[in-house]
Design a protein around this motif. Structure first.
Motif, PDB file in Angstrom:
ATOM      1  N   HIS A   1       0.668  -1.104   0.110  1.00 15.04           N
ATOM      2  CA  HIS A   1       0.099   0.085  -0.092  1.00 15.04           C
ATOM      3  C   HIS A   1       0.863   1.173  -0.060  1.00 15.04           C
ATOM      4  O   HIS A   1       0.804   2.283  -0.704  1.00 15.04           O
ATOM      5  CB  HIS A   1      -0.835   0.144   1.198  1.00 15.04           C
ATOM      6  CG  HIS A   1      -1.611   1.259   1.336  1.00 15.04           C
ATOM      7  ND1 HIS A   1      -2.823   1.666   0.585  1.00 15.04           N
ATOM      8  CD2 HIS A   1      -1.363   2.277   2.287  1.00 15.04           C
ATOM      9  CE1 HIS A   1      -2.978   3.014   1.119  1.00 15.04           C
ATOM     10  NE2 HIS A   1      -2.321   3.368   2.118  1.00 15.04           N
TER      11      HIS A   1
ATOM     12  N   ARG B   1     -11.056  -2.800  -1.550  1.00 17.23           N
ATOM     13  CA  ARG B   1     -10.671  -2.170  -0.131  1.00 17.23           C
ATOM     14  C   ARG B   1      -9.370  -1.258  -0.386  1.00 17.23           C
ATOM     15  O   ARG B   1      -9.267  -0.061   0.318  1.00 17.23           O
ATOM     16  CB  ARG B   1     -10.392  -3.095   0.886  1.00 17.23           C
ATOM     17  CG  ARG B   1     -10.116  -2.724   2.466  1.00 17.23           C
ATOM     18  CD  ARG B   1     -10.042  -4.058   3.260  1.00 17.23           C
ATOM     19  NE  ARG B   1      -9.719  -3.399   4.730  1.00 17.23           N
ATOM     20  CZ  ARG B   1      -9.341  -4.349   5.764  1.00 17.23           C
ATOM     21  NH1 ARG B   1      -9.545  -5.426   5.507  1.00 17.23           N
ATOM     22  NH2 ARG B   1      -8.980  -3.597   6.790  1.00 17.23           N
ATOM     23  N   LYS B   2      -8.367  -1.868  -1.019  1.00 17.43           N
ATOM     24  CA  LYS B   2      -7.222  -1.112  -1.216  1.00 17.43           C
ATOM     25  C   LYS B   2      -7.199   0.229  -1.732  1.00 17.43           C
ATOM     26  O   LYS B   2      -6.683   1.265  -1.401  1.00 17.43           O
ATOM     27  CB  LYS B   2      -6.246  -2.022  -1.924  1.00 17.43           C
ATOM     28  CG  LYS B   2      -4.742  -1.366  -2.237  1.00 17.43           C
ATOM     29  CD  LYS B   2      -3.956  -2.479  -3.124  1.00 17.43           C
ATOM     30  CE  LYS B   2      -2.543  -1.976  -3.349  1.00 17.43           C
ATOM     31  NZ  LYS B   2      -1.689  -2.711  -3.993  1.00 17.43           N
TER      32      LYS B   2
ATOM     33  N   GLU C   1     -10.335   2.000  -1.597  1.00 18.72           N
ATOM     34  CA  GLU C   1     -10.840   2.805  -0.875  1.00 18.72           C
ATOM     35  C   GLU C   1      -9.887   3.435   0.173  1.00 18.72           C
ATOM     36  O   GLU C   1      -9.994   4.685   0.736  1.00 18.72           O
ATOM     37  CB  GLU C   1     -11.954   2.036  -0.108  1.00 18.72           C
ATOM     38  CG  GLU C   1     -13.290   1.769  -1.152  1.00 18.72           C
ATOM     39  CD  GLU C   1     -14.329   1.019  -0.294  1.00 18.72           C
ATOM     40  OE1 GLU C   1     -13.921   0.367   0.839  1.00 18.72           O
ATOM     41  OE2 GLU C   1     -15.502   0.720  -0.879  1.00 18.72           O
ATOM     42  N   THR C   2      -9.012   2.463   1.024  1.00 17.69           N
ATOM     43  CA  THR C   2      -8.065   3.185   1.695  1.00 17.69           C
ATOM     44  C   THR C   2      -7.109   4.151   1.142  1.00 17.69           C
ATOM     45  O   THR C   2      -6.970   5.320   1.904  1.00 17.69           O
ATOM     46  CB  THR C   2      -7.227   1.878   2.339  1.00 17.69           C
ATOM     47  OG1 THR C   2      -8.035   0.880   2.913  1.00 17.69           O
ATOM     48  CG2 THR C   2      -6.248   2.461   3.144  1.00 17.69           C
ATOM     49  N   LEU C   3      -6.665   3.947  -0.008  1.00 18.56           N
ATOM     50  CA  LEU C   3      -5.870   4.918  -0.661  1.00 18.56           C
ATOM     51  C   LEU C   3      -6.542   6.369  -1.070  1.00 18.56           C
ATOM     52  O   LEU C   3      -5.949   7.242  -0.818  1.00 18.56           O
ATOM     53  CB  LEU C   3      -5.459   4.430  -2.169  1.00 18.56           C
ATOM     54  CG  LEU C   3      -4.290   5.222  -2.891  1.00 18.56           C
ATOM     55  CD1 LEU C   3      -3.172   5.875  -2.034  1.00 18.56           C
ATOM     56  CD2 LEU C   3      -3.995   4.665  -4.052  1.00 18.56           C
TER      57      LEU C   3
ATOM     58  N   HIS D   1      -9.122   7.468   0.606  1.00 21.98           N
ATOM     59  CA  HIS D   1      -9.469   8.242   1.832  1.00 21.98           C
ATOM     60  C   HIS D   1      -8.092   8.745   2.028  1.00 21.98           C
ATOM     61  O   HIS D   1      -8.143  10.066   2.835  1.00 21.98           O
ATOM     62  CB  HIS D   1      -9.709   7.158   2.951  1.00 21.98           C
ATOM     63  CG  HIS D   1      -9.676   7.527   4.132  1.00 21.98           C
ATOM     64  ND1 HIS D   1     -10.916   8.458   4.502  1.00 21.98           N
ATOM     65  CD2 HIS D   1      -8.967   7.716   5.274  1.00 21.98           C
ATOM     66  CE1 HIS D   1     -10.655   9.002   5.893  1.00 21.98           C
ATOM     67  NE2 HIS D   1      -9.573   8.614   6.209  1.00 21.98           N
ATOM     68  N   THR D   2      -6.865   8.312   2.052  1.00 17.78           N
ATOM     69  CA  THR D   2      -5.582   8.821   2.385  1.00 17.78           C
ATOM     70  C   THR D   2      -5.324  10.205   1.488  1.00 17.78           C
ATOM     71  O   THR D   2      -5.033  11.233   2.015  1.00 17.78           O
ATOM     72  CB  THR D   2      -4.578   7.812   2.122  1.00 17.78           C
ATOM     73  OG1 THR D   2      -4.593   6.935   3.240  1.00 17.78           O
ATOM     74  CG2 THR D   2      -3.208   8.581   2.379  1.00 17.78           C
TER      75      THR D   2
END
Length: 317
Positions: free
Chosen positions: A239, A264-265, A267-269, A271-272
């Motif tokens: 990530h 999910r990866k 969405e996480t990225l 969000h960051t």
């Protein structure tokens, strides 16, 4: 393809064997290939390349073998409802140019330009006379017929100006770069692990760079600085590497940024990126999951899906 075609042509000329370029100069309606499709023919048949196969290519190879020294333009109807048709049902028509090759100089010049990544066009006069190489910013980026020096000529760019920056040298990247070479995509491979980013692993890459992914901006400078004609395929081992590569890609004018990973990866990225102040418009530049949806599972299958998407990007560009 062009490199192998030029090498084969030089070998045939040096062996004193007749050889011709057979090129699609104009195409209207439904045809097997469009302008710029090229094959190399000798008296014994096909040597390299294709103009689409089938009856059209077969007939052109017959003509090349029968008249290896005759340069000319030939019109073909590909509609079996019309008189003089080849019997094909495509429905279009095409003009095929036959260019005998005798002089090795323009072929060597073209080969050197390919090796040096110098943008040039192979110019084939429609009267079938000898080809020449043109290097001019005003020349087309796609194969087309232009008037040059008082003659109409088919001008075929030998190398696409765009490059694919492959960030990450893992299994999918290895499979992808094999396809990129076959599809005439220039490509650069970057990873922070020397074992996964070296000429032995990626023999057809223009460059293999082993650098920390936080230092992409400092490493991709000068001729390596990405432009609007370039693409990114981001597939690092984690990530954090993906995030570093995406941040850098978004700072460039690259017209394609593809990211491999799960929902999910993604969405996480995203969000960051939002927390870091990247706008929604910037995030919309990222194509993720990368590749066309074909149910790909293995590295080779995923590479096929990515390569297909890159073909669509290149065609649109």
């Amino acid at each position: 393809m062009f490199e192998q075609l030029l090498i084969t042509a030089l070998q045939e000329i040096e062996a004193d064997r007749p050889v011709l370029l057979v090129s699609v100069a104009r195409a209207t309606g439904s045809t097997p290939r469009k302008e710029g499709a090229i094959l190399l023919a000798g008296t014994q048949g096909l040597l390299c390349g294709t103009i689409g196969g089938g009856l059209l290519e077969h007939r052109c190879l017959e003509l090349a073998a029968a008249q290896p020294a005759c340069g000319h333009l030939e019109h073909f109807e590909l509609d079996n409802r019309k008189a003089g048709s080849l019997g094909m049902v495509c429905g279009g028509s095409t003009e095929v140019l036959f260019t005998p090759l005798h002089d090795t100089a323009p072929l060597r010049e073209a080969l050197t330009a390919l090796h040096d990544r110098t943008p040039v066009c192979l110019c084939l006069p429609l009267d079938g006379s000898a080809p020449h190489i043109a290097q001019d910013g005003a020349l087309p980026v796609r194969p087309s017929v232009l008037s040059l020096h008082g003659k109409d000529a088919l001008c075929v760019p030998l190398a696409d100006a765009g490059r694919v920056f492959v960030i990450g040298g893992g299994h999918v990247s290895h499979e992808l770069c094999t396809l990129l070479h076959r599809l005439d995509f220039r490509h650069v491979v970057i990873d922070d692990r020397a074992d996964f980013c070296c000429p032995a692993r990626f023999p057809h890459a223009e460059h293999t760079l082993t650098v920390p992914l936080t230092e992409l901006a400092a490493s991709l400078v000068g001729a390596l600085c990405p432009t609007e004609a370039d693409a990114f395929c981001i597939m690092t081992r984690g990530h954090q590497g993906d995030a570093d590569a995406v941040r850098y890609a978004l700072s460039t004018p690259a017209s394609y940024i593809g990211l491999m990973g799960s929902r999910r990866k993604r969405e996480t990225l995203f969000h960051t990126l939002t927390q870091e102040g990247f706008s929604s418009e910037a995030q919309q530049r990222i194509v993720t999951p990368i590749g066309l949806e074909i149910g790909a599972q293995t590295p080779a299958e995923i590479a096929v899906s990515i390569a297909a998407q890159l073909i669509a990007w290149r065609t649109a560009r």
